[in-house]
Design a protein around this motif. Structure first.
Motif, PDB file in Angstrom:
ATOM      1  N   LYS B  27      -7.257   3.329  14.962  1.00  8.79           N
ATOM      2  CA  LYS B  27      -6.495   4.564  14.756  1.00  8.79           C
ATOM      3  C   LYS B  27      -7.183   5.381  13.684  1.00  8.79           C
ATOM      4  O   LYS B  27      -7.897   4.836  12.832  1.00  8.79           O
ATOM      5  N   VAL B  29      -8.167   7.425  10.417  1.00 10.53           N
ATOM      6  CA  VAL B  29      -7.838   7.275   9.003  1.00 10.53           C
ATOM      7  C   VAL B  29      -7.127   8.546   8.543  1.00 10.53           C
ATOM      8  O   VAL B  29      -7.539   9.652   8.887  1.00 10.53           O
ATOM      9  N   PHE B  33      -4.846  13.713   0.414  1.00  8.74           N
ATOM     10  CA  PHE B  33      -4.234  12.802  -0.548  1.00  8.74           C
ATOM     11  C   PHE B  33      -2.800  12.394  -0.182  1.00  8.74           C
ATOM     12  O   PHE B  33      -2.507  11.191  -0.117  1.00  8.74           O
ATOM     13  N   ARG B  36      -2.766  10.151   2.942  1.00  2.00           N
ATOM     14  CA  ARG B  36      -3.397   8.859   2.653  1.00  2.00           C
ATOM     15  C   ARG B  36      -2.445   7.968   1.888  1.00  2.00           C
ATOM     16  O   ARG B  36      -2.330   6.775   2.141  1.00  2.00           O
ATOM     17  N   LEU B  37      -1.764   8.591   0.933  1.00  2.00           N
ATOM     18  CA  LEU B  37      -0.837   7.842   0.099  1.00  2.00           C
ATOM     19  C   LEU B  37       0.288   7.271   0.966  1.00  2.00           C
ATOM     20  O   LEU B  37       0.602   6.087   0.918  1.00  2.00           O
ATOM     21  N   ALA B  39       0.394   6.764   4.107  1.00  2.00           N
ATOM     22  CA  ALA B  39      -0.028   5.877   5.188  1.00  2.00           C
ATOM     23  C   ALA B  39      -0.170   4.436   4.708  1.00  2.00           C
ATOM     24  O   ALA B  39      -0.194   3.518   5.516  1.00  2.00           O
ATOM     25  N   SER B  40      -0.298   4.247   3.398  1.00  2.00           N
ATOM     26  CA  SER B  40      -0.609   2.901   2.897  1.00  2.00           C
ATOM     27  C   SER B  40       0.581   2.282   2.186  1.00  2.00           C
ATOM     28  O   SER B  40       1.377   2.978   1.543  1.00  2.00           O
ATOM     29  N   THR B  41       0.715   0.959   2.298  1.00  2.00           N
ATOM     30  CA  THR B  41       1.817   0.289   1.607  1.00  2.00           C
ATOM     31  C   THR B  41       1.665   0.452   0.099  1.00  2.00           C
ATOM     32  O   THR B  41       2.652   0.588  -0.621  1.00  2.00           O
ATOM     33  N   VAL B  42       0.414   0.448  -0.365  1.00  2.00           N
ATOM     34  CA  VAL B  42       0.180   0.617  -1.800  1.00  2.00           C
ATOM     35  C   VAL B  42       0.571   2.036  -2.227  1.00  2.00           C
ATOM     36  O   VAL B  42       1.210   2.239  -3.266  1.00  2.00           O
ATOM     37  N   GLY B  43       0.237   3.024  -1.379  1.00  2.00           N
ATOM     38  CA  GLY B  43       0.584   4.408  -1.679  1.00  2.00           C
ATOM     39  C   GLY B  43       2.093   4.616  -1.712  1.00  2.00           C
ATOM     40  O   GLY B  43       2.626   5.295  -2.586  1.00  2.00           O
ATOM     41  N   LYS B  45       4.312   2.425  -2.438  1.00  2.00           N
ATOM     42  CA  LYS B  45       4.828   1.849  -3.684  1.00  2.00           C
ATOM     43  C   LYS B  45       4.550   2.779  -4.862  1.00  2.00           C
ATOM     44  O   LYS B  45       5.356   2.890  -5.779  1.00  2.00           O
ATOM     45  N   ALA B  46       3.404   3.465  -4.838  1.00  2.00           N
ATOM     46  CA  ALA B  46       3.097   4.405  -5.912  1.00  2.00           C
ATOM     47  C   ALA B  46       4.098   5.556  -5.903  1.00  2.00           C
ATOM     48  O   ALA B  46       4.574   5.991  -6.957  1.00  2.00           O
ATOM     49  N   LEU B 116       9.322   0.164   3.877  1.00  2.00           N
ATOM     50  CA  LEU B 116       8.646  -1.066   3.454  1.00  2.00           C
ATOM     51  C   LEU B 116       9.482  -2.290   3.793  1.00  2.00           C
ATOM     52  O   LEU B 116       8.949  -3.337   4.193  1.00  2.00           O
ATOM     53  N   ARG B 119       9.048  -3.006   7.453  1.00  2.00           N
ATOM     54  CA  ARG B 119       7.721  -3.586   7.694  1.00  2.00           C
ATOM     55  C   ARG B 119       7.716  -5.068   7.293  1.00  2.00           C
ATOM     56  O   ARG B 119       7.176  -5.905   8.016  1.00  2.00           O
ATOM     57  N   SER B 213       2.462  -1.120  -9.764  1.00  2.00           N
ATOM     58  CA  SER B 213       2.194  -0.327  -8.560  1.00  2.00           C
ATOM     59  C   SER B 213       1.266   0.825  -8.877  1.00  2.00           C
ATOM     60  O   SER B 213       0.547   1.305  -8.019  1.00  2.00           O
TER      61      SER B 213
END
Ligand code: HEM
Ligand code: SF4
Ligand code: FES
Lengths: 248, 249
Positions: B27, B29, B33, B36-37, B39-43, B45-46, B116, B119, B213
């Protein structure tokens, strides 16, 4: 000594499994946990039954092949040890021992206690390496590494990829594993060029493979046989966010 | 981008797949910004950490504002807040600006939390037959339910002390009288206690985890988070209990 086991039996990836009760006799306190399973399997085979499939290789806590959920704890009782490092003296014969495979959607059960952990290999492929010129070995002192960085990297490099962190995490997240890899490489000078891209692609990959998101519950470090600290996760988060900001 | 990526893609479909393990879906990318944030589990959480920090800042100010009931005139404080920046934003304008920021923060915080959580549920479709109590702290385990309790409470609280609908007195601008009318009843105090204690747990793990985070792991942050959570909990609870025990009347 005689132990009662309740072991997860499942004939294949798509079969439905269940816990099956077994009694194992003639277990000595200095037998290892896996030797006890070996005894069980010999009996099962003599009786014409299929042995309990479980992963193992080095049996000395360094390869990361073994690993089952013992009474709901990944790698069983004992701090910072793998399943193969357990001894039967750590178990009370009066209490049945429940043995289950790692549970996570990206870790499908292959058979009985064996799960397919190749998802972790996919995460490694996404960035768990450094790009460098190969050839003659460089001089030992060509690239000095500060002691604190070397310590951080070495501590993280101890990860054996067993997947206990995923198994224990209530979110089914592989964050501790990935953080161990990115800390190992990202703390060293050789890992700097790809540091932020690596963090981003490895996290993207673990997300795409269906691992959960980290909520820092700390279940992972509690069972990690190598004691990988949670601080590696903070470092990974830092690198991923930096990558998102810089567009790496 | 790196040499391993391309060959791996072209191998796909040509190799016999012998393992049941998942394959990474192809898929695009996410670009930019914010995408991207998100789309990501880390983002995500941020985002939760930053919106949580905004809500925490509000709570701190709110708690301090509440304490004016002990040291001065809380009705006057309400007027003071509405007069702040009134030349620019009009009377009460700042309050509406703050409300807008809070709503945005709450929506983002809750959306990320729910996504989250879903998921995570998908990542562990089959549970363990035997699972002892989690090894992590109590606060970490209660984030999701604690958050729901707090959200329900905020709804009740707004109807009680902002709108006045659920307040026994409920007169706009008579903050002191509204508060006293409320907390003379033990069950109102009990409801507030439950919510504020849930908030304390939520804050303790939230502050500690939020720092991580965002990629920071300062030493002694667990102790600091505990102290801050206790200060907020005690600060908020001081008002209801002061009224209940007749210290504020
Ligand atoms: C238990 C102690 C608390 C007391 C005595 C208290 C008191 C008040 C009062 C009097 C108001 C209305 C202010 C006004 O009309 O100018 C208010 C508004 C508000 N409070 Fe609290 N509060 C407490 C706890 C909390 C907690 C724990 C939260 C958050 C989780 C919270 C969130 C809010 C929010 C979001 C508003 C609405 C702001 C607005 O849009 O006007 N409060 N509170
Ligand atoms: S971080 Fe620890 S628990 Fe996770 S895979 Fe590595 S060694 Fe195993
Ligand atoms: S068998 Fe190698 S770590 Fe247990």
């Amino acid at each position: 000594m005689k132990y009662t086991l309740r072991v997860w039996r499942q004939t294949g990836p798509t079969a439905t499994g269940s816990l099956v009760e077994y009694e194992v006799d003639d277990v000595t306190p200095d037998m290892s946990f896996l030797e006890m399973l070996d005894v069980l399997n010999e009996r099962l085979q003599l009786a014409g039954d299929a042995p309990v499939a479980f992963d193992h290789d080095c049996r000395e806590g360094i390869c990361g092949a073994c690993g089952v959920m013992i009474d709901g704890v990944a790698h069983g009782p004992g701090k910072a040890t793998t399943t193969c490092q357990l001894h039967m003296r750590q178990f009370d014969p009066a209490r049945p021992i429940v043995i289950e495979p790692w549970r996570a959607a990206p870790f499908p059960v292959v058979r009985d206690l064996v799960v397919d952990r190749s998802a972790l290999d996919r995460v490694i492929e996404a960035g768990g390496y450094i790009s460098t010129r190969t050839g003659a070995a460089p001089d030992a002192h060509a690239l000095p590494v500060a002691k604190p960085d070397a310590d951080t990297a070495f501590e993280a490099a101890a990860c054996i990829g067993c997947g206990a962190c995923v198994a224990a995490c209530p979110n089914g997240s592989s964050m501790l594993f990935t953080a161990a890899k990115t800390t190992h490489l990202g703390a060293l000078p050789q890992g700097q060029p790809e540091r932020f891209t690596r963090a981003r692609t490895m996290v993207e990959t673990q997300d795409d493979l269906g691992f959960g998101g980290c909520t820092l519950t700390g279940e992972c470090t509690a069972v990690c046989p190598k004691g990988i600290p949670l601080s590696t996760i903070a470092r990974l988060n830092h690198d991923v966010l930096t990558a998102a900001m810089r567009g790496d | 981008m790196y040499w391993t990526t391309r060959p791996r893609r072209s191998y796909r479909g040509r190799m016999a797949v012998t393992s049941p393990a998942p394959v990474r879906p192809e898929k695009p990318v996410a670009q930019g910004f914010p995408r991207r944030l998100w789309a990501s589990t880390v983002g995500k959480k941020a985002v939760m950490a930053v919106t949580g920090a905004i809500l925490f800042g509000y709570l701190l100010a709110h708690m301090i504002g509440n304490l004016t009931i002990f040291f001065g005139d809380i009705d006057g404080y309400g007027v003071f807040l509405r007069r702040l920046l009134a030349p620019v934003l009009g009377y009460g304008g700042l309050v509406w600006v703050i409300r807008a920021v809070l709503v945005l923060a709450v929506v983002l915080h809750m959306t990320a939390a729910i996504q989250l959580a879903r998921r995570s549920a998908r990542a562990r479709p089959v549970g363990y037959a035997k699972r002892p109590r989690a090894q992590g702290g109590y606060a970490a385990r209660t984030m999701r339910w604690g958050g729901v309790i707090i959200a329900l409470f905020v709804g009740y609280h707004l109807l009680d002390l902002t709108a006045g609908v659920l307040n026994p007195h409920g007169v706009d601008g008579q903050i002191h009288a509204n508060v006293v009318a409320d907390f003379r009843h033990w069950y109102v105090v009990a409801a507030y206690t439950l919510a504020v204690v849930a908030l304390g747990f939520h804050l303790r793990h939230g502050l500690w985890s939020g720092l991580r985070s965002l990629g920071r792991a300062p030493s002694r942050s667990a102790a600091a988070a505990l102290v801050v959570a206790l200060v907020i909990t005690i600060g908020f609870l001081s008002v209801p209990y002061a009224v209940l025990f007749g210290i504020v009347r």
